[in-house]
Motif scaffolding. Sequence first.
Motif, PDB file in Angstrom:
ATOM      1  N   PRO A   1      57.202  44.086  -7.548  1.00  7.00           N
ATOM      2  CA  PRO A   1      57.787  42.848  -7.044  1.00  7.00           C
ATOM      3  C   PRO A   1      59.589  43.030  -7.165  1.00  7.00           C
ATOM      4  CG  PRO A   1      57.313  42.930  -9.704  1.00  7.00           C
ATOM      5  CD  PRO A   1      56.541  44.155  -9.273  1.00  7.00           C
TER       6      PRO A   1
ATOM      7  N   ALA B   1      50.873  45.246  -2.597  1.00  6.33           N
ATOM      8  CA  ALA B   1      52.359  45.719  -3.145  1.00  6.33           C
ATOM      9  C   ALA B   1      51.898  46.699  -3.262  1.00  6.33           C
ATOM     10  CB  ALA B   1      52.466  44.948  -4.555  1.00  6.33           C
TER      11      ALA B   1
ATOM     12  N   ARG C   1      52.068  47.448   4.896  1.00  6.18           N
ATOM     13  CA  ARG C   1      52.378  46.565   5.956  1.00  6.18           C
ATOM     14  C   ARG C   1      51.016  46.558   7.010  1.00  6.18           C
ATOM     15  NH1 ARG C   1      57.345  47.471   5.821  1.00  6.18           N
ATOM     16  NH2 ARG C   1      58.025  48.439   7.946  1.00  6.18           N
TER      17      ARG C   1
ATOM     18  N   GLU D   1      60.748  44.206  -3.573  1.00  2.86           N
ATOM     19  CA  GLU D   1      60.151  43.515  -2.700  1.00  2.86           C
ATOM     20  C   GLU D   1      60.980  42.156  -2.882  1.00  2.86           C
ATOM     21  OE1 GLU D   1      58.148  42.714  -0.451  1.00  2.86           O
ATOM     22  OE2 GLU D   1      57.993  44.472  -0.241  1.00  2.86           O
ATOM     23  N   ARG D   2      61.868  41.767  -4.508  1.00  4.68           N
ATOM     24  CA  ARG D   2      63.077  40.836  -4.567  1.00  4.68           C
ATOM     25  C   ARG D   2      64.010  41.412  -3.693  1.00  4.68           C
ATOM     26  NH1 ARG D   2      64.071  35.727  -7.444  1.00  4.68           N
ATOM     27  NH2 ARG D   2      66.251  36.204  -7.651  1.00  4.68           N
TER      28      ARG D   2
ATOM     29  N   ARG E   1      64.849  46.168   4.670  1.00  2.79           N
ATOM     30  CA  ARG E   1      64.581  47.007   4.159  1.00  2.79           C
ATOM     31  C   ARG E   1      64.735  48.549   4.527  1.00  2.79           C
ATOM     32  NH1 ARG E   1      59.532  43.980   5.942  1.00  2.79           N
ATOM     33  NH2 ARG E   1      59.443  45.578   8.247  1.00  2.79           N
TER      34      ARG E   1
ATOM     35  N   TRP F   1      55.680  52.448   3.579  1.00  2.00           N
ATOM     36  CA  TRP F   1      56.148  50.651   3.302  1.00  2.00           C
ATOM     37  C   TRP F   1      55.194  50.570   5.202  1.00  2.00           C
ATOM     38  CZ3 TRP F   1      61.385  49.573   0.691  1.00  2.00           C
ATOM     39  CH2 TRP F   1      61.722  49.857  -0.438  1.00  2.00           C
TER      40      TRP F   1
ATOM     41  N   GLN G   1      63.675  40.924  -0.033  1.00  2.00           N
ATOM     42  CA  GLN G   1      63.367  39.845  -0.305  1.00  2.00           C
ATOM     43  C   GLN G   1      65.167  39.149   0.429  1.00  2.00           C
ATOM     44  OE1 GLN G   1      60.409  37.218  -2.457  1.00  2.00           O
ATOM     45  NE2 GLN G   1      59.157  38.600  -0.776  1.00  2.00           N
TER      46      GLN G   1
END
Lengths: 201, 201
Positions: free
Chosen positions: A8, A4, B99, A11-12, A29, B95, A15
């Motif tokens: 989160p 992470a 990754r 990230e959410r 992103r 980021w 997504q």
Amino acid sequence: MAQATAGPEIERLVQLLARLPGFGPRSARRAALHLIGRREQLLSPLADAMRVAADRIVVCGACGNLDTSDPCTVCRDPGRDTSIVVVVEGVSDLWALERAGALRAAYHVLGGVLSPLDGVRPEHLSLDGLVARASRPDTRELILALNATVDGQTTAHYITDLVAHLPVKVTRLAHGVPIGGELDYLDEGTLQAALRQRTAM
Amino acid sequence: MAQATAGPEIERLVQLLARLPGFGPRSARRAALHLIGRREQLLSPLADAMRVAADRIVVCGACGNLDTSDPCTVCRDPGRDTSIVVVVEGVSDLWALERAGALRAAYHVLGGVLSPLDGVRPEHLSLDGLVARASRPDTRELILALNATVDGQTTAHYITDLVAHLPVKVTRLAHGVPIGGELDYLDEGTLQAALRQRTAM
């Protein structure tokens, strides 16, 4: 190592953005950073606009358009000739025709076209509502503004048969050369249609 | 005839979506219909995620990452070797490196690179913070993970000079990075190789 990196919440956001049409993980992103970098000008207003849309947009019971009111802005417009009903596959087609601004008529959104391959049958479309509108004595014409695809034209023929017993006139959009189009780039079907339906100068 | 077709709420949603990178008026309308058609699964969660992002995302005071906590998730991670500081231009680079997952170190986000043409001068970057971190006795190495562009490399040399009086080791990414390439666009294998083969400045 799927660490992470940023909690989160981001990230959410990424997504969910990745599920927009035309977006993938990378562009999502990029969009997330674009939004976070424009918090007051874009991210916050967009969050609000989406919340309003999620809470308040309804399907117009009369035509199937999307709006925050039912009947919708188009159906409540007193300046329209409601004796003409333009039949479209989806709301995006309604919007496209409104942008063209060629006709101030009423609409009927089918919610799709018949497609045996995709399992779309007559009961999946708002055909009962269409027949009801076509049956009204003040409805003079249905314009079938459906895509010039096999499924679109199959649906047009199906609707024509469905209202054949009614006194309503049924028309479809003209086929021909698009404005600005070059003959050399057009398919043979379009050229044949344009020749068959040639008009006097 | 610029008729309002669907009320101002949808128009506003479309206009805001059109400001996302890669989107224009047409793709924004498509996205708006896509969202409205997936209200519970996508539109409502995305509105919430954007609201959370707008309200809660802050810049990490330690590294410059974006997160809902300060210090950020990366800086609070006890499993990292904080004697190594990876210097990046922006959060998207952080980021991208995360990754790739090749190194569990600390980061320092510059917030840009020196660019005489764009008027970006040293005072516009977080160089004071970087020198402070480089001066800490427990900082052993700065890895300059900057884009292999003229501005990126100019910035790398500038930073090298800036910390030359300190005992810290300064390295840069190996030339696995294609000349002219940007980190955010690279595959993870290339980023991993570039981290492994870092060389002394």
